[in-house]
Design a protein around this motif. Structure first.
Motif, PDB file in Angstrom:
ATOM      1  N   SER A 592       5.303  -9.422 -10.469  1.00 26.58           N
ATOM      2  CA  SER A 592       5.775 -10.781 -10.703  1.00 26.58           C
ATOM      3  C   SER A 592       7.301 -10.788 -10.827  1.00 26.58           C
ATOM      4  N   GLY A 593       7.955 -11.679 -10.091  1.00 23.63           N
ATOM      5  CA  GLY A 593       9.400 -11.786 -10.147  1.00 23.63           C
ATOM      6  C   GLY A 593      10.143 -10.810  -9.265  1.00 23.63           C
ATOM      7  N   TRP A 594       9.427  -9.991  -8.500  1.00 20.59           N
ATOM      8  CA  TRP A 594      10.059  -8.991  -7.619  1.00 20.59           C
ATOM      9  C   TRP A 594      10.724  -9.699  -6.441  1.00 20.59           C
ATOM     10  N   ASN A 595      11.991  -9.419  -6.202  1.00 18.25           N
ATOM     11  CA  ASN A 595      12.734 -10.049  -5.115  1.00 18.25           C
ATOM     12  C   ASN A 595      12.618  -9.177  -3.867  1.00 18.25           C
ATOM     13  N   THR A 596      11.737  -9.564  -2.955  1.00 23.21           N
ATOM     14  CA  THR A 596      11.503  -8.734  -1.766  1.00 23.21           C
ATOM     15  C   THR A 596      12.696  -8.720  -0.825  1.00 23.21           C
ATOM     16  N   LEU A 597      13.517  -9.757  -0.855  1.00 23.06           N
ATOM     17  CA  LEU A 597      14.689  -9.794   0.006  1.00 23.06           C
ATOM     18  C   LEU A 597      15.704  -8.736  -0.402  1.00 23.06           C
ATOM     19  N   ILE A 598      15.824  -8.531  -1.713  1.00 19.75           N
ATOM     20  CA  ILE A 598      16.798  -7.576  -2.243  1.00 19.75           C
ATOM     21  C   ILE A 598      16.196  -6.187  -2.424  1.00 19.75           C
ATOM     22  N   ASN A 599      14.973  -6.106  -2.939  1.00 23.54           N
ATOM     23  CA  ASN A 599      14.391  -4.840  -3.358  1.00 23.54           C
ATOM     24  C   ASN A 599      13.261  -4.343  -2.474  1.00 23.54           C
ATOM     25  N   GLY A 600      13.074  -4.957  -1.320  1.00 22.60           N
ATOM     26  CA  GLY A 600      12.052  -4.490  -0.410  1.00 22.60           C
ATOM     27  C   GLY A 600      10.678  -5.002  -0.764  1.00 22.60           C
ATOM     28  N   PRO A 601       9.640  -4.565  -0.027  1.00 21.22           N
ATOM     29  CA  PRO A 601       8.302  -5.162  -0.156  1.00 21.22           C
ATOM     30  C   PRO A 601       7.619  -4.931  -1.489  1.00 21.22           C
ATOM     31  N   GLY A 602       7.996  -3.905  -2.252  1.00 15.15           N
ATOM     32  CA  GLY A 602       7.350  -3.679  -3.542  1.00 15.15           C
ATOM     33  C   GLY A 602       7.260  -2.211  -3.897  1.00 15.15           C
ATOM     34  N   ILE A 603       6.313  -1.894  -4.785  1.00 17.78           N
ATOM     35  CA  ILE A 603       6.149  -0.547  -5.338  1.00 17.78           C
ATOM     36  C   ILE A 603       4.959   0.146  -4.680  1.00 17.78           C
ATOM     37  N   LEU A 604       5.085   1.435  -4.441  1.00 19.50           N
ATOM     38  CA  LEU A 604       4.024   2.250  -3.844  1.00 19.50           C
ATOM     39  C   LEU A 604       2.706   2.045  -4.588  1.00 19.50           C
ATOM     40  N   ASP A 605       1.634   1.842  -3.836  1.00 20.80           N
ATOM     41  CA  ASP A 605       0.312   1.611  -4.430  1.00 20.80           C
ATOM     42  C   ASP A 605      -0.717   2.436  -3.664  1.00 20.80           C
ATOM     43  N   LEU A 606      -1.116   3.576  -4.250  1.00 18.82           N
ATOM     44  CA  LEU A 606      -2.052   4.468  -3.577  1.00 18.82           C
ATOM     45  C   LEU A 606      -3.451   3.879  -3.489  1.00 18.82           C
ATOM     46  N   SER A 607      -3.791   2.979  -4.391  1.00 20.73           N
ATOM     47  CA  SER A 607      -5.148   2.420  -4.377  1.00 20.73           C
ATOM     48  C   SER A 607      -5.429   1.664  -3.083  1.00 20.73           C
ATOM     49  N   ASN A 608      -4.399   1.101  -2.477  1.00 18.72           N
ATOM     50  CA  ASN A 608      -4.564   0.406  -1.203  1.00 18.72           C
ATOM     51  C   ASN A 608      -4.122   1.250  -0.016  1.00 18.72           C
ATOM     52  N   LEU A 609      -3.108   2.101  -0.233  1.00 22.15           N
ATOM     53  CA  LEU A 609      -2.552   2.882   0.874  1.00 22.15           C
ATOM     54  C   LEU A 609      -3.583   3.831   1.481  1.00 22.15           C
ATOM     55  N   LEU A 610      -4.519   4.329   0.667  1.00 23.50           N
ATOM     56  CA  LEU A 610      -5.477   5.324   1.152  1.00 23.50           C
ATOM     57  C   LEU A 610      -6.811   4.710   1.551  1.00 23.50           C
ATOM     58  N   LYS A 611      -6.862   3.389   1.676  1.00 21.73           N
ATOM     59  CA  LYS A 611      -8.089   2.710   2.092  1.00 21.73           C
ATOM     60  C   LYS A 611      -8.054   2.445   3.590  1.00 21.73           C
ATOM     61  N   LEU A 612      -9.139   2.779   4.265  1.00 20.52           N
ATOM     62  CA  LEU A 612      -9.214   2.607   5.708  1.00 20.52           C
ATOM     63  C   LEU A 612      -9.085   1.142   6.112  1.00 20.52           C
ATOM     64  N   LYS A 613      -9.659   0.255   5.316  1.00 22.54           N
ATOM     65  CA  LYS A 613      -9.653  -1.156   5.711  1.00 22.54           C
ATOM     66  C   LYS A 613      -8.247  -1.761   5.700  1.00 22.54           C
ATOM     67  N   SER A 614      -7.313  -1.119   4.999  1.00 24.29           N
ATOM     68  CA  SER A 614      -5.945  -1.637   4.978  1.00 24.29           C
ATOM     69  C   SER A 614      -5.052  -1.002   6.034  1.00 24.29           C
ATOM     70  N   LEU A 615      -5.566   0.022   6.739  1.00 25.32           N
ATOM     71  CA  LEU A 615      -4.757   0.738   7.733  1.00 25.32           C
ATOM     72  C   LEU A 615      -4.532  -0.139   8.961  1.00 25.32           C
TER      73      LEU A 615
END
Length: 744
Positions: A592-615
């Motif tokens: 919440s409040g994360w500025n994607t324009l300045i700080n990029g898309p967000g913080i690394l999240d392994l719970s989604n990164l390692l899921k096939l359905k999100s690839l």
């Protein structure tokens, strides 16, 4: 006679002759020679030791000519197994032979003057070397007259002293640190050299030329033409960097002036000096809470949702290239009795010291608070430290350091010394070694100025489907190279509270064309280190640590989805790097409040990164998340052959107006080096960039009336701005001052 690098039946051996004694090593330093010559000097007898097998043998070599020997060896008195060799010879511009430094090195950094020569033309070796010789004669007269005093004996002396450099007092011709061999010419010889130089004739300067990735076309026959056509050479001059610093008032500007002269005289695309002062450095620091007692050792794991990683996923089978300060036998790196299952010690490389074949860093280290000791140990711990370890007594202990890819293999490349500086050429060499060692990931926790050869090698790595992850930078505001290159995954820092870490570099819209790809924990991270000879864990800050975390995540990702399977599914125009980047963007956690324009898309999240359905679908190109990817920030335009050409960020055309092309062609790299070494200037540009019309008005005045009114125009901002700008302008080369109109 015997000193040099020999290509032999059993690989490369390096010999050094002192009198009738000859010593040396083979198999990348894992074997040792010790022998004695007969009265003719042509028969060498002695013993060798295989240090890996702890076994000793005998040998006899017979010199057949100046360049070849025929020999035999055996483990006992029966010496009957063939061992022949040929001396590796290179030719200087006068047609004379001289021995180079080891074929697989670029020479010791931080000691000699070095430049990277870049060409996209077909080069005939003889013509190339001759043109370098002629150009250097005039340059030496103007900028380095003492270079003409050095004889061809320099390199022999250099190798005999095990590549250690000793300074001379050129006025008294006395050696400051005593060695056996002097390499200074007589006064008569110096005068003859000077006359040759004045008449633009070859003055016999004993330079070295090494080609970056000399076997490129053989090793990568399918390399795209836009990469294959670029050739890079390391030019090493037999002159001490420290001496040059002492003799030159404007060090950076003079180095660039020499580069511009070489470029024009030899008709190259670009020439870059080895800027190895404090531009490229490890991007981390230690916190006040040194013992980590009040910090949760696993908060970063919770923050990136590591608990969702399947038990069978630990990065096994993945090789991570790790250019840094090297490794130490720290228990948190899973070392026990000087062995770690996570480190490939047969492939580790020491770029920083050509006399050492190991990437091991000394313990204990010094105690200078300005130095960055054991940085590679700290970042390596975050890569592979197991969550419990077994000490030398066999006792199980809970680890305070929690690594991400505990089953991965690290190829350690010692490219940074204890001091917080490393040469740009040294980092180039480190990337080259990582590519040669067939790594799957390169984790770069260093950053600094852009460098043509560095970006070129990273592009080759990405073409080879190596994932390249780089630190965005600390307290620099602008994202540093190599993270600023579009081919790198740029990693910023975040905190336990899901906020951007205050020290992390970030995106500056409209000002710089580079942007963050992901953020990861970087504040109060528990990492391994040393106190004297004692292994400790301490708390540290920096995008170095965020980078190691993301590189570890990449190893988990490659194992989860199977690297070869992913590559086979990629469309023709895509790379594994872009697939991973797209997946990072798609699955990043946006607090919440994360500025994607300045700080990029967000913080690394392994719970989604390692899921096939999100690839993302590997067969679709381009990937939606990167379809609007901007061009490289100050990167080399590999699509063309224009030298010293950078992709201009939005503010540069405002600053230089119609002169933007000529300014960037001639001095783009120098201007970037100035920006990156002066963070105050970046702050000024950033603040001015908030009102681009105001910038235009100020700069238009400067361009119209010349550099002399710069101070008045800058009065809009604080007085300190004027001081910074004046200081920077004084540090520029004469060439860039003339182009930009800055004559202050």
């Amino acid at each position: 006679m015997w000193t040099g690098t020999w290509q032999t039946t059993y690989g490369e051996i390096i010999l050094r002759q002192v009198g009738n004694k000859v010593s040396g090593e083979y198999i990348r330093g894992r074997g040792i020679f010790d022998g004695e010559l007969d009265l003719t000097g042509k028969v060498l007898k002695g013993k060798f030791t295989n240090t890996v097998r702890s076994k000793e043998g005998n040998f006899i070599f017979n010199l057949e000519s100046n360049n070849t020997f025929e020999g035999k060896w055996g483990w006992d008195s029966s010496i009957d197994i063939k061992w022949n060799g040929t001396l590796h010879i290179e030719t200087n511009m006068n047609g004379e032979s001289f021995r180079t430094l080891e074929e697989d090195t670029f020479g010791n950094p931080n000691e000699l003057l070095r430049f990277v020569l870049h060409s996209t033309k077909n080069i005939e070796d003889n013509d190339f070397l001759k043109s370098i010789d002629i150009a250097l004669g005039g340059i030496a007269l103007k900028y380095i007259p003492n270079l003409l005093k050095i004889s061809d004996k320099f390199w022999e002396s250099y190798k005999n002293q095990k590549n250690k450099i000793y300074s001379f007092d050129y006025k008294t011709k006395k050696i400051i640190k005593e060695i056996d061999t002097s390499y200074l010419l007589s006064d008569i010889e110096i005068r003859e050299k000077t006359k040759l130089s004045e008449n633009k004739l070859p003055p016999r300067i004993p330079i070295l030329i090494n080609k970056v990735m000399p076997n490129l076309e053989k090793d990568f026959p399918n390399l795209p033409l836009e990469l294959k056509k670029h050739k890079f050479f390391i030019l090493t001059l037999p002159y001490y960097l420290d001496d040059f610093k002492n003799e030159t008032c404007n060090l950076n500007g003079t180095l660039f002036d020499i580069s511009y002269l070489l470029k024009h005289d030899i008709k190259l695309d670009s020439v870059s000096p080895d800027l190895e002062y404090e531009y490229i450095k490890p991007l981390s620091s230690f916190s006040e809470n040194k013992d980590c007692s009040n910090v949760s050792g696993d908060w970063h794991l919770k923050n990136i949702r590591f608990d969702t990683v399947p038990n069978n996923i630990d990065g096994s089978g993945v090789r991570i290239g790790h250019p840094d300060t090297g490794w130490t036998p720290h228990p948190e790196l899973n070392f026990k009795n000087n062995y770690s299952e996570n480190y490939d010690l047969s492939s580790d490389v020491n770029i920083f010291d050509v006399n050492s074949e190991s990437a091991e860093e000394a313990v204990p280290s010094g105690n200078n608070p300005l130095f960055q000791y054991h940085h590679g140990t700290s970042t390596g711990g975050l890569l592979i430290s197991k969550h419990e370890y077994e000490d030398n007594n066999g006792d199980k202990k809970d680890s305070k350091v929690k690594g991400i890819a505990t089953g991965a293999t690290v190829v350690s490349i010692r490219a940074i010394n204890s001091v917080i500086r490393v040469g740009t050429i040294t980092l180039t060499s480190a990337i080259s070694k990582a590519i040669e060692e067939d790594v799957d990931i390169i984790s770069l926790s260093v950053g600094g100025i852009p460098f043509f050869s560095l970006e070129w090698l990273i592009k080759i790595a990405v073409w080879k489907n190596i994932i390249v992850v780089a630190a965005a930078g600390n307290y620099s505001q602008m994202i540093v190279a190599p993270a600023s290159y579009s081919d790198c995954i740029a990693v910023g820092g975040s905190t336990m509270d899901d906020l951007p870490w205050v020290g992390s570099a970030y995106n500056i819209p409209l000002i710089f064309n580079s942007k963050l790809d992901i953020s990861a924990p970087s504040k109060n991270i528990c990492v391994p280190s040393w106190k004297g000879r004692g292994a400790i864990v301490r708390s540290g800050n920096g995008t170095s640590y965020a980078t190691a975390i993301v590189a570890g995540a990449a190893a988990l990702w490659l194992q989860t989805f199977n690297r070869n399977t992913l590559i086979n599914q990629l469309s023709g125009g895509n790379s594994l790097q872009e697939l991973f980047r797209a997946h990072l963007h798609k699955t990043a956690r946006e607090p919440s409040g994360w500025n994607t324009l300045i700080n990029g898309p967000g913080i690394l999240d392994l719970s989604n990164l390692l899921k096939l359905k999100s690839l993302p679908n590997p067969s679709i190109y381009p990937f939606p998340p990167v379809i609007d990817k901007l061009d490289d920030f100050f990167g080399m335009n590999l699509e063309g052959s224009v030298g010293n050409r950078f992709f201009p960020p939005a503010w540069l055309p405002v600053v230089f107006g119609d002169r933007i092309d000529s300014v960037l062609d001639e001095g783009g790299e120098e201007l970037v080096s100035i920006l990156l070494s002066n963070p105050e200037l970046v702050s000024i540009i950033n603040s001015l960039g908030e009102d681009i019309e105001e910038v235009e008005e100020i700069i238009d005045t400067v361009v119209d009336t010349g550099g002399e009114v710069l101070n008045d125009a800058i009065d809009i901002v604080e007085n300190s701005t004027r001081v910074v700008v004046n200081t920077i302008v004084r540090g520029l080369s004469n060439g860039v001052k003339a182009i930009t109109g800055w004559f202050l």
